[in-house]
Design a protein around this motif. Structure first.
Motif, mmCIF file in Angstrom:
data_model
loop_
_atom_site.group_PDB
_atom_site.id
_atom_site.type_symbol
_atom_site.label_atom_id
_atom_site.label_comp_id
_atom_site.label_asym_id
_atom_site.label_seq_id
_atom_site.Cartn_x
_atom_site.Cartn_y
_atom_site.Cartn_z
ATOM 1 N N ILE A 154 -74.646 48.026 43.428
ATOM 2 C CA ILE A 154 -74.447 49.472 43.244
ATOM 3 C C ILE A 154 -74.578 50.189 44.594
ATOM 4 O O ILE A 154 -73.769 51.063 44.927
ATOM 5 C CB ILE A 154 -75.464 50.046 42.225
ATOM 6 C CG1 ILE A 154 -75.239 49.415 40.834
ATOM 7 C CG2 ILE A 154 -75.332 51.568 42.123
ATOM 8 C CD1 ILE A 154 -76.349 49.682 39.834
ATOM 9 N N ALA A 155 -75.568 49.789 45.346
ATOM 10 C CA ALA A 155 -75.795 50.402 46.660
ATOM 11 C C ALA A 155 -74.565 50.233 47.543
ATOM 12 O O ALA A 155 -74.122 51.178 48.201
ATOM 13 C CB ALA A 155 -77.030 49.790 47.314
ATOM 14 N N LEU A 156 -73.978 49.017 47.548
ATOM 15 C CA LEU A 156 -72.779 48.751 48.351
ATOM 16 C C LEU A 156 -71.595 49.578 47.843
ATOM 17 O O LEU A 156 -70.855 50.160 48.631
ATOM 18 C CB LEU A 156 -72.421 47.263 48.301
ATOM 19 C CG LEU A 156 -73.288 46.336 49.164
ATOM 20 C CD1 LEU A 156 -72.998 44.877 48.851
ATOM 21 C CD2 LEU A 156 -73.034 46.613 50.648
ATOM 22 N N LEU A 160 -75.094 53.740 49.134
ATOM 23 C CA LEU A 160 -76.481 54.217 49.092
ATOM 24 C C LEU A 160 -77.417 53.085 49.461
ATOM 25 O O LEU A 160 -77.024 51.918 49.479
ATOM 26 C CB LEU A 160 -76.826 54.717 47.676
ATOM 27 C CG LEU A 160 -75.984 55.846 47.087
ATOM 28 C CD1 LEU A 160 -76.271 56.000 45.601
ATOM 29 C CD2 LEU A 160 -76.260 57.156 47.819
ATOM 30 N N SER A 161 -78.684 53.434 49.699
ATOM 31 C CA SER A 161 -79.668 52.372 49.963
ATOM 32 C C SER A 161 -80.100 51.769 48.629
ATOM 33 O O SER A 161 -80.046 52.435 47.585
ATOM 34 C CB SER A 161 -80.882 52.942 50.709
ATOM 35 O OG SER A 161 -81.660 53.734 49.826
ATOM 36 N N GLU A 162 -80.568 50.530 48.670
ATOM 37 C CA GLU A 162 -81.054 49.869 47.448
ATOM 38 C C GLU A 162 -82.232 50.621 46.872
ATOM 39 O O GLU A 162 -82.389 50.714 45.651
ATOM 40 C CB GLU A 162 -81.475 48.414 47.758
ATOM 41 C CG GLU A 162 -80.381 47.415 47.482
ATOM 42 C CD GLU A 162 -80.883 45.982 47.627
ATOM 43 O OE1 GLU A 162 -81.622 45.521 46.725
ATOM 44 O OE2 GLU A 162 -80.536 45.339 48.620
ATOM 45 N N LEU A 163 -83.083 51.148 47.726
ATOM 46 C CA LEU A 163 -84.269 51.883 47.291
ATOM 47 C C LEU A 163 -83.864 53.136 46.502
ATOM 48 O O LEU A 163 -84.453 53.443 45.461
ATOM 49 C CB LEU A 163 -85.121 52.283 48.508
ATOM 50 C CG LEU A 163 -86.430 53.007 48.170
ATOM 51 C CD1 LEU A 163 -87.325 52.138 47.302
ATOM 52 C CD2 LEU A 163 -87.158 53.405 49.447
ATOM 53 N N THR A 164 -82.816 53.842 46.959
ATOM 54 C CA THR A 164 -82.325 55.033 46.251
ATOM 55 C C THR A 164 -81.826 54.633 44.870
ATOM 56 O O THR A 164 -82.134 55.295 43.865
ATOM 57 C CB THR A 164 -81.186 55.704 47.060
ATOM 58 O OG1 THR A 164 -81.670 56.040 48.353
ATOM 59 C CG2 THR A 164 -80.672 56.941 46.372
ATOM 60 N N VAL A 165 -81.062 53.556 44.802
ATOM 61 C CA VAL A 165 -80.532 53.079 43.514
ATOM 62 C C VAL A 165 -81.681 52.738 42.580
ATOM 63 O O VAL A 165 -81.711 53.159 41.414
ATOM 64 C CB VAL A 165 -79.600 51.855 43.716
ATOM 65 C CG1 VAL A 165 -79.238 51.213 42.386
ATOM 66 C CG2 VAL A 165 -78.345 52.265 44.474
ATOM 67 N N LYS A 166 -82.667 51.981 43.108
ATOM 68 C CA LYS A 166 -83.828 51.564 42.306
ATOM 69 C C LYS A 166 -84.572 52.799 41.784
ATOM 70 O O LYS A 166 -84.945 52.869 40.607
ATOM 71 C CB LYS A 166 -84.747 50.698 43.163
ATOM 72 C CG LYS A 166 -85.871 50.060 42.394
ATOM 73 C CD LYS A 166 -86.677 49.142 43.291
ATOM 74 C CE LYS A 166 -87.807 48.501 42.529
ATOM 75 N NZ LYS A 166 -88.616 47.637 43.374
ATOM 76 N N THR A 167 -84.778 53.779 42.622
ATOM 77 C CA THR A 167 -85.490 55.005 42.241
ATOM 78 C C THR A 167 -84.713 55.781 41.182
ATOM 79 O O THR A 167 -85.293 56.267 40.211
ATOM 80 C CB THR A 167 -85.718 55.898 43.494
ATOM 81 O OG1 THR A 167 -86.384 55.129 44.481
ATOM 82 C CG2 THR A 167 -86.545 57.108 43.154
ATOM 83 N N GLN A 168 -83.405 55.872 41.354
ATOM 84 C CA GLN A 168 -82.562 56.608 40.402
ATOM 85 C C GLN A 168 -82.588 55.943 39.017
ATOM 86 O O GLN A 168 -82.670 56.630 37.997
ATOM 87 C CB GLN A 168 -81.113 56.709 40.923
ATOM 88 C CG GLN A 168 -80.952 57.608 42.114
ATOM 89 C CD GLN A 168 -80.944 59.093 41.739
ATOM 90 O OE1 GLN A 168 -81.528 59.515 40.743
ATOM 91 N NE2 GLN A 168 -80.300 59.896 42.565
#
Length: 194
Positions: A154-156, A160-168
């Motif tokens: 999703i990040a790719l 976005l960063s992986e951390l942003t995706v995880k947080t969302q």
């Protein structure tokens, strides 16, 4: 001219085997009342008892050649009534089982239909709450849960960063849990991880 009412049961039985209709009529008149009481006592139903006797006498005439002319006519008729009463009970039991199984089927079908309606309502509610998420969060959540993409994918895809995706995803789950309630939320999780 013969006076049939003076004949013994065995004499009437013999004449019956010879096809004597008047002997048959005498047997009918002699035994009908007693056999009716006998059948009705067991069946507790006048109409059912009349049906049993109607069938019995019809069968007696049709199978008159099988009646033992020197046998006990009274015992023969009482046994025939008893057997027919047992047939009625057996038929009622089968009918009752059929009705019970039909009712079970209807009840189960109703439960299954009810379950399907509730499941559709629940799915609709979940979809509405997902649609109400903020646009970016909703997009990330759908990619994660419905398309089964990893946080990295999703990040790719979204830059976005992986951390942003995880947080969302974490925030989306928190919002859904608070809006849907724990039970519906757990059902939702179970469905997405099947």
């Amino acid at each position: 001219m013969r006076v049939y009412c003076s004949y013994s049961d065995s004499e009437l039985a013999f004449l019956l085997t010879q096809g004597d209709e008047l002997a048959f009529t005498e047997i009918y008149n002699r035994f009908y009342g007693l056999l009716f009481i006998h059948a009705n006592k067991r069946l507790n139903d006048d109409e059912e008892a009349k049906d049993v006797l109607h069938q019995l006498f019809e069968s007696l005439w049709v199978k008159r050649l099988q009646v033992a002319p020197d046998g006990n006519l009274s015992a023969y008729l009482y046994t025939a009534v008893r057997n027919r009463v047992l047939d009625v009970f057996a038929h009622q039991k089968v009918e009752s089982k059929y009705i019970d199984s039909l009712q079970d089927y209807i009840d189960q079908d109703h439960v299954s239909t009810d379950y399907m309606v509730r499941e559709k309502q629940m799915a609709l509610l979940i979809e509405q709450e997902i649609d109400a998420l903020p646009p970016k969060m909703r997009e990330i959540f759908i990619l994660s849960r419905k398309e089964n993409k990893s946080h990295k994918e999703i990040a790719l895809e979204l830059g976005l960063s992986e951390l942003t995706v995880k947080t969302q995803v974490k925030n989306a789950l928190r919002i859904l849990k608070s809006r849907l309630g724990v039970v519906i939320y757990v059902v939702f999780l179970l469905k997405t991880y099947r």
